[in-house]
Write an enzyme that holds these catalytic residues in place. Sequence first.
Site, PDB file in Angstrom:
ATOM      1  CG  HIS A 124      75.785 -54.578  17.646  1.00 42.08           C
ATOM      2  ND1 HIS A 124      75.161 -54.038  18.578  1.00 42.08           N
ATOM      3  CD2 HIS A 124      74.787 -55.185  16.756  1.00 42.08           C
ATOM      4  CE1 HIS A 124      73.946 -53.927  18.316  1.00 42.08           C
ATOM      5  NE2 HIS A 124      73.527 -54.550  17.285  1.00 42.08           N
ATOM      6  CG  HIS A 130      71.699 -58.772  19.269  1.00 42.43           C
ATOM      7  ND1 HIS A 130      70.413 -58.980  18.431  1.00 42.43           N
ATOM      8  CD2 HIS A 130      71.842 -57.406  18.762  1.00 42.43           C
ATOM      9  CE1 HIS A 130      70.283 -57.937  17.544  1.00 42.43           C
ATOM     10  NE2 HIS A 130      71.301 -57.183  17.587  1.00 42.43           N
ATOM     11  CD  GLU A 179      69.668 -55.168  20.188  1.00 44.19           C
ATOM     12  OE1 GLU A 179      70.615 -54.597  20.046  1.00 44.19           O
ATOM     13  OE2 GLU A 179      68.834 -55.385  19.117  1.00 44.19           O
TER      14      GLU A 179
END
Length: 381
Positions: free
Chosen positions: A139, A213, A345
């Site tokens: 991420h 997210h 996502e």
Amino acid sequence: MKRTNLTNLAMAGILAVSINLTMAEDAGQKGLERGVHKSVFGKTSDGAVVDEYTLVNSSGAVAKIITYGGIVRELHVPDAEGNLGDVVLGFDSLEKYLAGHPYFGAIVGRYANRIAKGEFTLDGEKYELATNDGPNHLHGGIKGFDKVVWDAAPVESDAGPALKLSYLSKDGEEGYPGNLEVTVVYTLTDDNALRIEYEAETDKATPVNLTNHSYFNLDGEGAILDHIIMLAADFYTPVDATLIPTGEIVSVKGTIMDFTEPKAIGSRIEQLDNEPQGYDHNYVLRGGGGELAPAARVEGPDSGRVMEVYTTEPGIQFYTGNFLDGALEGKGGTVYEQYAAFCLETDHFPDSVHVPHFPSVILRPGEVYTQTTEYRFSTAK
Ligand code: GLA
């Protein structure tokens, strides 16, 4: 004369407030007109002001977005009886976000999901990124797009109240090449969709993979194992023990990965052999990417709320909050236990920089990266 005008204005104000009270009546939503409202949410440790923008649409639905991480902090949509309720996980204060959390509601980048061993080679040059998830990069790294303060400004849109966030990710930030200019527009459409439009441009070739997210619970609280989900995906990308794709693209047909027909999220979750147990997999969307296409549909059994996901992305990471363990206390003192929410996502496949047959994630100078995702809310009849 002056006095009368003032009195009239005050009266009008009281009227406007009472009308809006019926529009948006769950906790904290009182008195806001359709549009974008700004307030201060807090300050980061280095003194940067973090604002919160409240988007209210014509049906009274509300999205609250903070400039730290572009986080969707609250999202109030109606249930089958018309009652608004908050369907995302998050915190009441900035301090709690700053203290660390698993990407609640945040914009994730420069590369959402994992890059194996935190390294990749592009145009003959090797780049090293932080390994912040076991041996891998996750991420966007240590300070990804979820932990920076974005510039923000409301934008005009006929579709509904909208907010544009901008951020310049400098060449070398978190190890990535190129200055990347990123914008994200959140629109709360008047027909209750949260639309997210991303754009990015670079001055040097770089991988880009952006997503949001948000952790959803359509019933507002409790475990999501009885939510009914359908994924518009016939294939998924299996992973190794560190959640890196093996490179295979495997059919879901007849397996516990199959959500082509609506099924309870928990219907077969106990048969998964990962630790902590649960779905945390990238599905290959039937739409294939490029055009806005259906990706998922989820229904909350108690509330009757329905969320449909549409995206221009080729993949969707279906994650069932496996790592939540009761350690975090969220909004209103709710403790977030395992399976308290699910994430959908929308993005490119994990570790695409290492798998030539996955859709490319490389953005080059002169090109414009775009991605659009809509979370459309309605209710089951
Ligand atoms: C993504 C990942 C998960 C987990 C969460 C955050 O969904 O795929 O493995 O890291 O983010 O906790």
